[in-house]
Design a protein around this motif. Structure first.
Motif, PDB file in Angstrom:
ATOM      1  N   ALA A  10       0.831  -1.210   0.000  1.00 50.52           N
ATOM      2  CA  ALA A  10       0.000   0.000   0.000  1.00 50.52           C
ATOM      3  C   ALA A  10       0.863   1.255   0.000  1.00 50.52           C
ATOM      4  O   ALA A  10       0.500   2.264  -0.622  1.00 50.52           O
ATOM      5  CB  ALA A  10      -0.922   0.001   1.218  1.00 50.52           C
ATOM      6  N   THR A  11       2.002   1.211   0.676  1.00 53.77           N
ATOM      7  CA  THR A  11       2.902   2.366   0.692  1.00 53.77           C
ATOM      8  C   THR A  11       3.476   2.630  -0.693  1.00 53.77           C
ATOM      9  O   THR A  11       3.511   3.785  -1.155  1.00 53.77           O
ATOM     10  CB  THR A  11       4.042   2.138   1.696  1.00 53.77           C
ATOM     11  N   CYS A  41      -7.252  -0.453  -0.341  1.00 53.75           N
ATOM     12  CA  CYS A  41      -7.947   0.463   0.569  1.00 53.75           C
ATOM     13  C   CYS A  41      -6.986   1.474   1.183  1.00 53.75           C
ATOM     14  O   CYS A  41      -7.237   2.687   1.159  1.00 53.75           O
ATOM     15  CB  CYS A  41      -8.648  -0.324   1.669  1.00 53.75           C
ATOM     16  N   TYR A  42      -5.886   0.987   1.732  1.00 52.88           N
ATOM     17  CA  TYR A  42      -4.973   1.884   2.445  1.00 52.88           C
ATOM     18  C   TYR A  42      -4.107   2.703   1.504  1.00 52.88           C
ATOM     19  O   TYR A  42      -3.581   3.747   1.904  1.00 52.88           O
ATOM     20  CB  TYR A  42      -4.095   1.078   3.412  1.00 52.88           C
ATOM     21  N   SER A  43      -3.932   2.259   0.267  1.00 51.12           N
ATOM     22  CA  SER A  43      -3.119   3.044  -0.665  1.00 51.12           C
ATOM     23  C   SER A  43      -3.742   4.408  -0.917  1.00 51.12           C
ATOM     24  O   SER A  43      -3.031   5.400  -1.128  1.00 51.12           O
ATOM     25  CB  SER A  43      -2.949   2.284  -1.982  1.00 51.12           C
ATOM     26  N   ALA A  44      -5.082   4.480  -0.903  1.00 54.46           N
ATOM     27  CA  ALA A  44      -5.756   5.764  -1.131  1.00 54.46           C
ATOM     28  C   ALA A  44      -5.472   6.736   0.014  1.00 54.46           C
ATOM     29  O   ALA A  44      -5.234   7.924  -0.209  1.00 54.46           O
ATOM     30  CB  ALA A  44      -7.257   5.550  -1.288  1.00 54.46           C
ATOM     31  N   PHE A  45      -5.497   6.237   1.249  1.00 53.77           N
ATOM     32  CA  PHE A  45      -5.218   7.099   2.399  1.00 53.77           C
ATOM     33  C   PHE A  45      -3.738   7.476   2.453  1.00 53.77           C
ATOM     34  O   PHE A  45      -3.380   8.621   2.755  1.00 53.77           O
ATOM     35  CB  PHE A  45      -5.629   6.399   3.690  1.00 53.77           C
ATOM     36  N   ILE A  46      -2.862   6.513   2.169  1.00 58.30           N
ATOM     37  CA  ILE A  46      -1.425   6.789   2.193  1.00 58.30           C
ATOM     38  C   ILE A  46      -1.050   7.753   1.077  1.00 58.30           C
ATOM     39  O   ILE A  46      -0.134   8.576   1.231  1.00 58.30           O
ATOM     40  CB  ILE A  46      -0.648   5.463   2.094  1.00 58.30           C
ATOM     41  N   ALA A  47      -1.740   7.687  -0.051  1.00 51.00           N
ATOM     42  CA  ALA A  47      -1.482   8.621  -1.146  1.00 51.00           C
ATOM     43  C   ALA A  47      -1.703  10.064  -0.699  1.00 51.00           C
ATOM     44  O   ALA A  47      -0.939  10.972  -1.051  1.00 51.00           O
ATOM     45  CB  ALA A  47      -2.367   8.291  -2.348  1.00 51.00           C
ATOM     46  N   LEU A  80       9.604  13.479   4.364  1.00 50.24           N
ATOM     47  CA  LEU A  80       9.569  12.315   5.239  1.00 50.24           C
ATOM     48  C   LEU A  80       9.254  12.704   6.674  1.00 50.24           C
ATOM     49  O   LEU A  80       8.566  11.971   7.389  1.00 50.24           O
ATOM     50  CB  LEU A  80      10.910  11.577   5.172  1.00 50.24           C
ATOM     51  N   ARG A  81       9.731  13.864   7.091  1.00 50.93           N
ATOM     52  CA  ARG A  81       9.458  14.319   8.449  1.00 50.93           C
ATOM     53  C   ARG A  81       7.973  14.577   8.657  1.00 50.93           C
ATOM     54  O   ARG A  81       7.426  14.316   9.731  1.00 50.93           O
ATOM     55  CB  ARG A  81      10.263  15.591   8.736  1.00 50.93           C
ATOM     56  N   THR A  82       7.303  15.065   7.639  1.00 52.39           N
ATOM     57  CA  THR A  82       5.863  15.300   7.720  1.00 52.39           C
ATOM     58  C   THR A  82       5.072  14.011   7.536  1.00 52.39           C
ATOM     59  O   THR A  82       4.001  13.829   8.125  1.00 52.39           O
ATOM     60  CB  THR A  82       5.436  16.313   6.639  1.00 52.39           C
ATOM     61  N   ILE A  83       5.613  13.107   6.743  1.00 49.44           N
ATOM     62  CA  ILE A  83       4.898  11.884   6.387  1.00 49.44           C
ATOM     63  C   ILE A  83       4.928  10.852   7.504  1.00 49.44           C
ATOM     64  O   ILE A  83       3.932  10.155   7.737  1.00 49.44           O
ATOM     65  CB  ILE A  83       5.509  11.289   5.103  1.00 49.44           C
ATOM     66  N   LEU A  84       6.043  10.746   8.224  1.00 48.10           N
ATOM     67  CA  LEU A  84       6.248   9.630   9.140  1.00 48.10           C
ATOM     68  C   LEU A  84       5.167   9.487  10.208  1.00 48.10           C
ATOM     69  O   LEU A  84       4.657   8.378  10.410  1.00 48.10           O
ATOM     70  CB  LEU A  84       7.634   9.734   9.785  1.00 48.10           C
ATOM     71  N   PRO A  85       4.785  10.550  10.942  1.00 45.07           N
ATOM     72  CA  PRO A  85       3.773  10.346  11.997  1.00 45.07           C
ATOM     73  C   PRO A  85       2.444   9.791  11.482  1.00 45.07           C
ATOM     74  O   PRO A  85       1.969   8.766  12.002  1.00 45.07           O
ATOM     75  CB  PRO A  85       3.615  11.754  12.605  1.00 45.07           C
ATOM     76  N   PRO A  86       1.811  10.405  10.460  1.00 46.46           N
ATOM     77  CA  PRO A  86       0.545   9.811   9.988  1.00 46.46           C
ATOM     78  C   PRO A  86       0.735   8.454   9.322  1.00 46.46           C
ATOM     79  O   PRO A  86      -0.171   7.610   9.363  1.00 46.46           O
ATOM     80  CB  PRO A  86       0.010  10.847   8.993  1.00 46.46           C
ATOM     81  N   LEU A  87       1.907   8.226   8.723  1.00 43.27           N
ATOM     82  CA  LEU A  87       2.161   6.920   8.117  1.00 43.27           C
ATOM     83  C   LEU A  87       2.250   5.844   9.196  1.00 43.27           C
ATOM     84  O   LEU A  87       1.732   4.732   9.034  1.00 43.27           O
ATOM     85  CB  LEU A  87       3.461   6.971   7.308  1.00 43.27           C
ATOM     86  N   GLY A  88       2.900   6.191  10.313  1.00 42.17           N
ATOM     87  CA  GLY A  88       2.949   5.247  11.439  1.00 42.17           C
ATOM     88  C   GLY A  88       1.578   4.991  12.020  1.00 42.17           C
ATOM     89  O   GLY A  88       1.245   3.854  12.398  1.00 42.17           O
ATOM     90  N   ASP A 123      -1.208   5.065  10.363  1.00 39.30           N
ATOM     91  CA  ASP A 123      -1.915   4.189   9.425  1.00 39.30           C
ATOM     92  C   ASP A 123      -1.473   2.739   9.585  1.00 39.30           C
ATOM     93  O   ASP A 123      -2.276   1.811   9.419  1.00 39.30           O
ATOM     94  CB  ASP A 123      -1.664   4.657   7.987  1.00 39.30           C
ATOM     95  N   PHE A 124      -0.200   2.538   9.892  1.00 40.53           N
ATOM     96  CA  PHE A 124       0.296   1.179  10.099  1.00 40.53           C
ATOM     97  C   PHE A 124      -0.356   0.553  11.331  1.00 40.53           C
ATOM     98  O   PHE A 124      -0.772  -0.617  11.304  1.00 40.53           O
ATOM     99  CB  PHE A 124       1.818   1.191  10.252  1.00 40.53           C
ATOM    100  N   VAL A 125      -0.454   1.333  12.411  1.00 40.85           N
ATOM    101  CA  VAL A 125      -1.124   0.844  13.614  1.00 40.85           C
ATOM    102  C   VAL A 125      -2.600   0.570  13.321  1.00 40.85           C
ATOM    103  O   VAL A 125      -3.164  -0.431  13.773  1.00 40.85           O
ATOM    104  CB  VAL A 125      -0.965   1.858  14.765  1.00 40.85           C
TER     105      VAL A 125
END
Length: 273
Positions: free
Chosen positions: A64-65, A151-157, A195-203, A205-207
């Motif tokens: 998905a990432t 499903c998650y690719s849309a949110f991660i996008a 990456l600094r902006t992406i990491l928190p919401p990406l983490g 989404d993983f949880v």
């Protein structure tokens, strides 16, 4: 009058109370599993589902990432056709509940994909070079992974898009004026800052995917939730069984949340230095 020297608070005093409460719950749960034979038997029954849950989550999240990154690049592309297609994809996928999409992929898309494979490779199948695919051969674990990926690719996008657009246009124009290609500009200028902006919401989404992976039990995938349901139905120990189910999910999600927080602090420290 001399002032007293400032004492640094102890490690215990610096720990947040919510974390101490979670640690206490973890100790109580671990004690119950090790001291109580009923909880120990239930834990042994459900432990096989942990690997399935982690396997589905990790594979689906990685896929998905990658897919989400491609969709985000299309959404930020100067080519309008790509932007429109990517936006259509994101809006449609995000508007469908995950459980509904799981059923759609498992019972509609999967048979269609098998039929399409057999039709496209019909000459090779007739010559015996390829075996004919069957719907039963399409494992439900991979159907669930495929559904979670989409499903998650849309949110991660959207997460990637927000991180990319947060980088100042002046830096991108300066990099392009120095002769960097679009790929090198993205690799050396845009992505490290995004990456600094992406990491928190990406983490996050993983949880969330770890928790949403429980939905794959509706397809008969033997994860923690399905094994817990079967165990509780056969033993009628609903209270004890779902205590263990909740304990396993909390252990995984809290551990991953703490790992994401640690990565955030590490990245903040490196960015400041």
């Amino acid at each position: 009058m001399t002032s007293r020297p400032h004492r640094r608070p102890s490690l215990f005093a610096r720990l947040p109370y919510w974390l101490l409460a979670i640690l206490l719950l973890f100790v109580i749960g671990l004690w119950a599993i090790t001291a109580n034979q009923t909880y120990a038997d239930i834990f042994r029954t459900l432990s096989g589902g942990v690997l399935t849950t982690l396997w589905v989550t990790f594979v689906a999240f990685i896929a998905a990432t990658l897919l989400g990154l491609l969709v985000a690049l299309a959404r930020t592309s100067p080519i309008r056709v790509l932007r429109e297609i990517a936006t259509f994809y994101v809006e449609i996928i995000r508007g469908i509940p995950i459980l509904v999409f799981l059923f759609y992929i498992a019972f509609v898309a999967a048979p269609a994909m098998v039929a399409g494979f057999n039709w496209f490779f019909a000459p090779l199948i007739e010559w015996g070079l390829l075996p004919q695919a069957s719907v039963r051969g399409f494992d439900f674990v991979w159907r669930a992974i495929f559904a979670l990926t989409i499903c998650y690719s849309a949110f991660i996008a959207e997460i990637f898009r927000a991180g990319i657009e947060a980088v100042g246009r002046g830096q991108i124009e300066a990099a392009r004026s120095l002769g960097l290609s679009r790929f090198h500009c993205f690799r050396f200028i845009i992505f490290p800052q995004a990456l600094r902006t992406i990491l928190p919401p990406l983490g996050n989404d993983f949880v969330s995917m770890v928790k949403d992976s429980a939905l794959v039990s509706a397809l008969g995938v033997q994860d923690i939730t399905l094994l817990g349901k079967l165990s509780a139905s056969s033993s009628f120990l609903f209270f004890e069984t779902y205590n263990v189910v909740a304990f396993l999910y909390l252990t995984m999600t809290i551990s991953l949340s703490l790992l994401v927080r640690w990565l955030e602090r590490v990245m903040d420290t490196r960015m400041r230095t």
